[in-house]
Design an enzyme around this catalytic site. Structure first.
Site, PDB file in Angstrom:
ATOM      1  N   LYS A 156      -2.279  -1.612  -3.717  1.00 31.14           N
ATOM      2  CA  LYS A 156      -3.088  -0.388  -3.711  1.00 31.14           C
ATOM      3  C   LYS A 156      -2.162   0.818  -3.856  1.00 31.14           C
ATOM      4  O   LYS A 156      -1.176   0.915  -3.109  1.00 31.14           O
ATOM      5  CB  LYS A 156      -3.876  -0.317  -2.391  1.00 31.14           C
ATOM      6  CG  LYS A 156      -4.794   0.896  -2.258  1.00 31.14           C
ATOM      7  CD  LYS A 156      -5.525   0.886  -0.918  1.00 31.14           C
ATOM      8  CE  LYS A 156      -6.454   2.100  -0.819  1.00 31.14           C
ATOM      9  NZ  LYS A 156      -7.144   2.140   0.485  1.00 31.14           N
ATOM     10  N   LYS A 215       0.848  -1.195   0.000  1.00 31.39           N
ATOM     11  CA  LYS A 215       0.000   0.000   0.000  1.00 31.39           C
ATOM     12  C   LYS A 215       0.879   1.240   0.000  1.00 31.39           C
ATOM     13  O   LYS A 215       1.652   1.474   0.933  1.00 31.39           O
ATOM     14  CB  LYS A 215      -0.927   0.002   1.223  1.00 31.39           C
ATOM     15  CG  LYS A 215      -1.884   1.189   1.272  1.00 31.39           C
ATOM     16  CD  LYS A 215      -2.799   1.092   2.491  1.00 31.39           C
ATOM     17  CE  LYS A 215      -3.751   2.272   2.570  1.00 31.39           C
ATOM     18  NZ  LYS A 215      -4.636   2.181   3.745  1.00 31.39           N
TER      19      LYS A 215
END
Length: 325
Positions: free
Chosen positions: A248, A195
């Site tokens: 992400k 992330k």
């Protein structure tokens, strides 16, 4: 005439032939739809930066789930926005927190739909960070206990999958231990393994009301310039017991999706985040792009890069378009 060159166009001569040799396919079951739930009644707040996305109270959630089920979407990801926030994010791990209550509503209404619970503290803390704060710093180890408590509370409420998004070191190990000790050894963890500290999250922070009140999240989310670090992060999560690996954001990081797919043998999930969604919606509303074709090309590109599942705010539209085809 010289016939020494390859005739690649032979396999493109008709729509039927192109479909026959298509290498990657987007399926309805690939899509995970994020939902923002709030406390209160008869609330359907439009998120201005994310056209078509809303904050929903539990009574409105029931109507939303009717539509989702009718479209054939099989899994949802829940984010909660509580009425009250505090320093340690108590609402995240309260047994009657908003995500826990939303989970119960969905599982009662549609027990076969997979409920994935976002496991983080940022929507619940008064400071907007994903962990315990001391001296202006986010403390890693004291945050792990709160995250494990949140996961256990969500599992008790009926969540099928726990999805921790906090990026604390050791969060998968702590949550796995907490779930196992509470008797939830069969509940999988969909880890936000890779992330990045991305500018593409801006609209989400409006939707989830989770903007940090000071500083930023760069001390725990990853530098967008780094690639090998993503492999190290994912490797740690695999060793700690992750069952899925999320990358992400999506579109700017498809090279990372391919790296994760090539190096690990777990389902890979890509999060097509709010900023990506909002840019497409804005361009479509201005008549600059063909929204349907752009979205379907983008989601297929994520599959081609190696994603097994896609978390996307386009899921409802994509479901309709897939049915049309």
């Amino acid at each position: 005439m010289n016939q020494s060159f390859s005739r690649h166009r032979r396999l493109r001569s008709s729509a039927t032939l192109r479909t026959m040799v298509r290498e990657n396919h987007l399926h309805l079951e690939d899509l995970i739809y994020p939902i923002f739930v709030v406390e209160g009644e008869n609330i359907k707040n439009a998120i201005q930066s994310m056209p078509g996305v809303f904050q929903l109270s539990l009574d409105q959630l029931r109507t939303e789930m009717d539509e989702i089920a009718a479209l054939g979407i099989t899994s949802v990801l829940l984010f909660g926005i509580p009425n009250e926030k505090d320093e340690c994010g108590t609402g995240a791990f309260h047994d009657h927190g908003i995500v826990q209550e939303a989970t119960r509503v969905i599982k009662e209404q549609y027990p076969d739909i997979v409920v994935i619970a976002d496991t983080c503290l940022c929507e619940y803390t008064s400071h907007g960070h994903c962990g315990v704060i001391e001296g202006g710093k986010v403390l890693n180890d004291p945050s792990l206990k709160l995250l494990a408590d949140t996961a256990v509370s969500q599992a008790k409420a009926g969540a099928d999958i726990i999805a921790p998004s906090n990026m604390m070191d050791g969060f998968v190990a702590a949550i796995r231990a907490g779930l196992d000790e509470a008797g939830f050894e069969d509940i999988p963890i969909m880890s936000y393994a890779v992330k990045y500290a991305s500018s593409f999250y801006g609209p989400f922070r409006e939707a989830a009301e989770s903007t940090p009140q000071f500083g930023d999240r760069k001390t725990y989310q990853m530098d967008p310039a780094n690639r090998m670090e993503g492999l190290r992060e994912a490797s740690s999560d695999v060793q700690e017991g992750a069952d899925f690996l999320i990358v992400k954001p999506g579109m700017p990081y498809l090279d990372i999706v391919r790296d994760i797919k090539n190096n690990f043998h777990l389902p890979v999930v890509v999060y097509n985040v709010s900023g990506e969604y909002s840019m497409v919606k804005a361009a479509a509303q201005n008549g600059w792009i063909d929204e349907k074709n752009i979205v379907m090309e983008m989601l297929t590109g994520m599959k081609r890069a190696g994603a097994d599942l896609i978390i996307t705010y386009h899921a409802k539209d994509a479901a309709r378009w897939l049915k049309e085809n």
